[in-house]
Design an enzyme around this catalytic site. Structure first.
Site, PDB file in Angstrom:
ATOM      1  CD  GLU A   1      -3.309  -0.479   2.038  1.00 33.98           C
ATOM      2  OE1 GLU A   1      -3.059   0.209   3.035  1.00 33.98           O
ATOM      3  OE2 GLU A   1      -4.409  -1.022   1.863  1.00 33.98           O
TER       4      GLU A   1
ATOM      5  CG  HIS B   1       8.319 -29.395  -0.837  1.00 30.14           C
ATOM      6  ND1 HIS B   1       8.860 -30.614  -1.214  1.00 30.14           N
ATOM      7  CD2 HIS B   1       9.118 -28.910   0.146  1.00 30.14           C
ATOM      8  CE1 HIS B   1       9.931 -30.857  -0.464  1.00 30.14           C
ATOM      9  NE2 HIS B   1      10.111 -29.842   0.363  1.00 30.14           N
TER      10      HIS B   1
ATOM     11  CE  LYS C   1     -12.384   1.268   1.248  1.00 34.34           C
ATOM     12  NZ  LYS C   1     -11.864   2.286   2.152  1.00 34.34           N
TER      13      LYS C   1
HETATM   14  O1  PA5 Z   1      -3.118   1.332   5.936  1.00 34.51           O
HETATM   15  C1  PA5 Z   1      -4.252   1.733   5.837  1.00 34.51           C
HETATM   16  O2  PA5 Z   1      -4.557   2.912   6.047  1.00 34.51           O
HETATM   17  C2  PA5 Z   1      -5.401   0.802   5.459  1.00 34.51           C
HETATM   18  O3  PA5 Z   1      -4.963  -0.475   5.186  1.00 34.51           O
HETATM   19  C3  PA5 Z   1      -6.418   0.734   6.581  1.00 34.51           C
HETATM   20  O4  PA5 Z   1      -5.780   0.284   7.740  1.00 34.51           O
HETATM   21  C4  PA5 Z   1      -7.578  -0.190   6.257  1.00 34.51           C
HETATM   22  O5  PA5 Z   1      -8.134   0.172   5.045  1.00 34.51           O
HETATM   23  C5  PA5 Z   1      -8.624  -0.113   7.349  1.00 34.51           C
HETATM   24  O6  PA5 Z   1      -9.062   1.188   7.523  1.00 34.51           O
HETATM   25  P1  PA5 Z   1      -9.849   1.660   8.801  1.00 34.51           P
HETATM   26  O7  PA5 Z   1      -8.956   1.467   9.976  1.00 34.51           O
HETATM   27  O8  PA5 Z   1     -10.146   3.099   8.549  1.00 34.51           O
HETATM   28  O9  PA5 Z   1     -11.074   0.814   8.907  1.00 34.51           O
END
Ligand code: PA5
Length: 435
Positions: A288, A309, A423
């Site tokens: 990310e 494996h 989303k």
């Molecule tokens: O790193 C990030 O910001 C995302 O992976 C969030 O942690 C994830 O989308 C969950 O978001 P939230 O904590 O707002 O529910």
């Protein structure tokens, strides 16, 4: 304090090549260092190990104790950065079969995770498994609006209210979210749930050392003070702006050099199944943070020898597009000696009197040699042992390396604009108002 070292000798990179980046690294270092305490930048995790609010910490311990005393199960509701680090630490530092152990052996509540997918069977199966037990819930969401945990929370909140009545359910629900914003904050305030705050300037995937991770980790009986000590040690160790003395920055630079050599995939390898979720956390952190603007190394993970494996064939002889980083834990917690047998029908007497940890280590050395010879550059990150302070150290190491690596690549390590795309499509298909 247990230490961590990084070995680049099989990485195909000359140390002079790394040092070419010195100036650039120092510039980035100065820039993030300057903004580390700003409320407006997502850099709060940088000084967090030495700056976190001690009062909040005491509250975490108090609530963890209450959950340990009144619950058989803690249900952790969250997705992405709101659960991966938690699970990574708990699985690394508890018995390999923690949730399957008897209550007496385990000593602390089972920890189960929900709200990280939308699969109804998974949720039904979990309800069936825990409905007769005593349950507490920790729902974690920074935005407070993420669909997966919100749905799971509605279902499990209803379960608790039916089981205990509204008042008792209230006492068993712990909410970790933003100080002011989001539907979850509003709900928590209205229902008077116990709440923990996720600092504004710490993004989801950098938040495991905040209440996001620390409450469930403490419920599992893990010493959170020691985790923070390890992280604090790392904060000091990697505060050096000079590339020459900073392994964390060297790792970030090495990744960028390998990327320029068309090594577009990094596989993080472990020889300890307890590190499975640590790799999942690492994949999210780097994936990310770096995968944007059509750039970035694809972070993949393997568990050896298991995956030798399955994916081993590809790594050895498939497309030469990857490098490998091995997370090597030098000292195992437990060991098993191989017996001598008179008839040796299984042909294993050549291993008699050898420890399994020794055999695992030879498998690792043999695999590294084979992969390097096959054109897969290798980096080894060595931890002395797997314990609280080394996990705290390792988390900080990767967080800082990830930020540096992404900034060297020229992308923002702290946003995730691509995550919104699925989303909005999903909301449109679900006919959510406004989409
Ligand atoms: O790193 C990030 O910001 C995302 O992976 C969030 O942690 C994830 O989308 C969950 O978001 P939230 O904590 O707002 O529910």
């Amino acid at each position: 304090m247990s230490n961590i070292s990084v070995n680049f000798k099989n990485s195909n990179i000359d140390s002079k090549e790394i040092m070419v980046y010195s100036e650039e690294v120092e510039k980035i270092h100065a820039m993030i260092d300057k903004k580390a305490n700003s409320k407006a930048e997502l850099l709060g995790w940088l000084n967090w190990p030495s700056k976190y609010a001690k009062r909040e910490f005491e509250k975490i311990k108090k609530c963890a104790k209450r959950i340990q005393e009144n619950s058989d199960v803690l249900v952790v509701i969250g997705i992405g950065g709101s659960y991966l680090g938690t699970r990574a630490v708990i699985e690394a530092l508890t018995n390999s079969f923690y949730n399957l152990q008897s209550k007496e052996d385990r000593k602390f509540p089972q920890i189960l995770y929900v709200g990280n997918n939308l699969n109804p069977t998974y949720i039904k199966d979990m309800i069936e498994l825990i409905q007769d037990k005593d349950i507490s819930i920790n729902v974690i969401s920074k935005s407070g609006t993420t669909t997966e945990p919100a749905i799971a929370f509605r279902i499990f909140r209803n379960l608790l209210e039916d089981k205990y009545g509204i008042k008792e359910a209230q006492k068993r629900i712990y909410v970790t979210t933003d100080k002011e914003k989001g539907a979850l904050r509003q709900l928590a305030d209205e229902e008077d749930y116990e709440t923990f705050v996720i600092p504004n300037n710490i993004g989801g995937r950098y938040s495991v050392l905040t209440p996001v991770g620390l409450l469930p980790i403490a419920v599992a009986g893990i010493d959170i003070d020691k985790i923070m000590e390890g992280a604090r040690f790392a904060q000091e160790k990697y505060a050096d702006s000079s590339l020459k003395y900073n392994d964390c920055y060297k790792y970030a630079v090495a990744r960028n050099i390998l990327y320029k050599q068309e090594k577009n995939i990094e596989i993080l390898a472990t020889y300890n199944p307890k590190m499975h979720y640590f790799i999942e956390w690492w994949k999210q952190l780097f994936g990310e943070s770096e995968g944007k603007e059509l750039k970035g190394i694809f972070p993949a993970g393997v568990e050896f020898t298991t995956d030798l494996h399955s994916l081993g064939q590809y790594i050895q002889e498939g497309k030469r597009c990857m490098f490998e980083t091995v997370l090597y834990i030098e000292k195992e917690e437990e060991d098993i000696k191989i017996n001598f047998e008179d008839d040796s029908l299984d042909g294993l007497n050549y291993l008699a009197d050898k420890n399994l940890s020794y055999i695992n280590k030879k498998a690792m050395q043999g695999t590294i040699n084979a992969h390097v010879k096959g054109g897969v550059p290798n980096i080894v990150i060595k931890m002395e042992k797997l314990d609280e302070d080394s996990i705290g150290h390792l988390i900080y190491f990767f967080e800082k390396a990830c930020a540096m690596s992404a900034l060297l690549l020229g992308v923002n390590p702290f946003n995730q604009p691509g995550v919104e795309k699925y989303k909005s499509n999903m909301f449109r298909l679900l006919e959510k108002p406004g989409f």
